[in-house]
Design a protein around this motif. Structure first.
Motif, short mmCIF file in Angstrom:
data_model
loop_
_atom_site.label_atom_id
_atom_site.label_comp_id
_atom_site.label_asym_id
_atom_site.label_seq_id
_atom_site.Cartn_x
_atom_site.Cartn_y
_atom_site.Cartn_z
N GLU A 1 5.97 0.42 -11.21
CA GLU A 1 6.15 -0.99 -10.92
C GLU A 1 7.41 -1.40 -10.59
O GLU A 1 7.78 -2.02 -9.94
CB GLU A 1 5.35 -1.62 -12.14
CG GLU A 1 5.09 -3.01 -11.85
CD GLU A 1 4.51 -3.81 -12.90
OE1 GLU A 1 4.50 -4.89 -13.06
OE2 GLU A 1 3.87 -3.05 -13.67
N THR A 2 8.39 -1.10 -11.68
CA THR A 2 9.76 -1.69 -11.45
C THR A 2 10.38 -1.03 -10.04
O THR A 2 10.77 -2.00 -9.28
CB THR A 2 10.86 -0.90 -12.38
OG1 THR A 2 10.16 -1.49 -13.80
CG2 THR A 2 12.07 -1.86 -12.34
N THR A 3 10.33 0.01 -9.49
CA THR A 3 10.83 0.53 -8.40
C THR A 3 9.97 -0.17 -7.14
O THR A 3 10.77 -0.56 -6.24
CB THR A 3 10.54 2.12 -8.30
OG1 THR A 3 11.41 2.62 -9.27
CG2 THR A 3 11.09 2.53 -6.81
N ARG A 4 8.68 -0.35 -7.21
CA ARG A 4 8.10 -0.98 -6.31
C ARG A 4 8.51 -2.38 -5.89
O ARG A 4 8.70 -2.88 -4.89
CB ARG A 4 6.46 -0.74 -6.74
CG ARG A 4 5.57 -1.41 -5.33
CD ARG A 4 4.04 -1.34 -5.81
NE ARG A 4 3.73 -2.03 -7.09
CZ ARG A 4 3.66 -3.26 -7.51
NH1 ARG A 4 3.71 -3.97 -6.42
NH2 ARG A 4 3.21 -3.63 -8.59
N GLU A 5 8.33 -3.03 -7.15
CA GLU A 5 8.83 -4.57 -6.91
C GLU A 5 10.19 -4.66 -6.53
O GLU A 5 10.51 -5.49 -5.60
CB GLU A 5 8.63 -5.16 -8.32
CG GLU A 5 7.47 -5.40 -8.64
CD GLU A 5 7.13 -6.07 -10.08
OE1 GLU A 5 8.03 -6.18 -10.83
OE2 GLU A 5 5.90 -6.27 -10.52
N ALA A 6 11.10 -3.86 -6.77
CA ALA A 6 12.36 -3.76 -6.26
C ALA A 6 12.48 -3.52 -4.84
O ALA A 6 13.19 -4.29 -3.94
CB ALA A 6 13.38 -2.80 -7.05
N PHE A 7 11.71 -2.47 -4.21
CA PHE A 7 11.63 -2.26 -3.10
C PHE A 7 11.09 -3.25 -2.18
O PHE A 7 11.60 -3.69 -0.96
CB PHE A 7 10.95 -0.83 -2.77
CG PHE A 7 11.60 0.37 -3.04
CD1 PHE A 7 12.89 0.21 -3.63
CD2 PHE A 7 11.00 1.85 -2.57
CE1 PHE A 7 13.56 1.55 -3.95
CE2 PHE A 7 11.69 2.78 -2.91
CZ PHE A 7 13.15 2.70 -3.80
N LEU A 8 9.96 -4.03 -2.79
CA LEU A 8 9.27 -4.96 -1.84
C LEU A 8 10.34 -6.22 -1.78
O LEU A 8 10.60 -6.86 -0.78
CB LEU A 8 8.14 -5.40 -2.58
CG LEU A 8 7.01 -4.43 -2.64
CD1 LEU A 8 5.84 -4.82 -3.33
CD2 LEU A 8 6.61 -3.99 -1.26
N MET B 1 0.80 -1.18 0.21
CA MET B 1 0.14 -0.02 0.10
C MET B 1 0.95 1.27 -0.01
O MET B 1 0.73 2.30 -0.56
CB MET B 1 -0.95 -0.11 1.12
CG MET B 1 -2.10 -1.09 1.05
SD MET B 1 -2.87 -1.22 2.79
CE MET B 1 -3.71 0.19 2.75
N ALA B 2 2.12 1.21 0.74
CA ALA B 2 2.82 2.41 0.89
C ALA B 2 3.85 2.58 -0.09
O ALA B 2 4.28 3.69 -0.41
CB ALA B 2 3.48 2.33 2.38
N THR B 3 3.99 1.54 -1.02
CA THR B 3 4.67 1.84 -2.26
C THR B 3 4.09 1.80 -3.40
O THR B 3 4.68 1.77 -4.69
CB THR B 3 5.85 0.60 -2.30
OG1 THR B 3 5.30 -0.67 -2.25
CG2 THR B 3 7.00 0.49 -1.28
N ALA B 4 2.74 1.81 -3.49
CA ALA B 4 2.13 1.73 -4.78
C ALA B 4 2.13 2.97 -5.76
O ALA B 4 2.13 2.99 -6.63
CB ALA B 4 0.59 1.58 -4.19
N ARG B 5 2.54 4.10 -4.89
CA ARG B 5 2.70 5.49 -5.64
C ARG B 5 3.97 5.25 -6.69
O ARG B 5 4.27 6.03 -7.69
CB ARG B 5 2.90 6.40 -4.67
CG ARG B 5 4.25 6.64 -3.97
CD ARG B 5 4.46 7.87 -3.10
NE ARG B 5 4.85 8.77 -3.88
CZ ARG B 5 6.08 9.03 -4.28
NH1 ARG B 5 6.81 8.14 -3.83
NH2 ARG B 5 6.65 10.20 -4.89
N PHE B 6 4.91 4.31 -6.47
CA PHE B 6 6.07 4.19 -6.96
C PHE B 6 5.80 3.48 -8.57
O PHE B 6 4.91 2.66 -8.61
CB PHE B 6 7.18 3.40 -6.47
CG PHE B 6 7.63 4.13 -5.11
CD1 PHE B 6 8.09 5.34 -5.25
CD2 PHE B 6 7.55 3.60 -3.86
CE1 PHE B 6 8.66 6.11 -4.20
CE2 PHE B 6 8.14 4.28 -2.87
CZ PHE B 6 8.38 5.47 -2.83
#
Length: 171
Positions: free
Chosen positions: A130-137, A123-128
């Motif tokens: 897709e590539t960044t979000r997946e890397a962060f997760l 929920m908190a990384t949804a603003r990034f």
């Protein structure tokens, strides 16, 4: 009313800025403008505030969790390690985004509602993007053994991060 008001003893003005008066062309701080030198010169000195040390940031996250009746010391520790890892990568231009203390607080709030670490992170990384979000997760999954993203998400990680994780340097 054309009246001079003398400041009381100890009166101080603090001003904050994300761009040090230089504006922002990259879109990170939309609406900021370049301030002219005459205005900037009116501030006697400036301080640059780095992120709080990990111990302090952990206390902040734990205090928020406690206030929401959803304290999880391991999750707080993991969040702070994760944000520190991302900030180091950001400083080395390995990623284009950053995790702020405010975002950690938002994750703690989401966690208190959904009760699931990974869902709160999603929920908190949804603003990034897709590539960044997946890397962060995926990066978070390397820190927290209770959540493990799938191999596809790990492949989305920039090479420099994946290599550091494989060598045990980042974690």
């Amino acid at each position: 009313i054309n009246e001079f008001v003398a400041p009381a003893a100890g009166f101080t003005i603090f001003a904050t800025a994300n761009t040090k008066g230089k504006g922002s062309d990259d879109g990170r701080f939309a609406g900021t403008n370049i301030m002219n030198e005459a205005m900037l010169d009116r501030f006697d000195w400036t301080l640059e505030q780095e992120y709080a040390p990990k111990t302090t940031e952990k206390k902040i996250v734990l205090k928020v969790m406690k206030s929401l009746n959803h304290e999880d010391k391991d999750f707080a520790k993991n969040l702070v390690e994760w944000s520190d890892m991302i900030r180091k990568c950001y400083a080395e231009d390995a990623v284009d985004e950053i995790i702020t203390t405010r975002r950690l607080v938002n994750i703690a709030a989401a966690f208190s509602i959904v009760g699931d670490r990974m869902k709160a992170l999603e929920m908190a990384t949804a603003r990034f993007d897709e590539t960044t979000r997946e890397a962060f997760l995926s990066m978070y999954g390397k820190i927290d053994a209770t959540v493990r993203p799938d191999e596809e998400e790990e492949e989305a990680m920039p090479d420099i991060l994946r290599e550091g994780l494989d060598d045990g340097e980042i974690v």
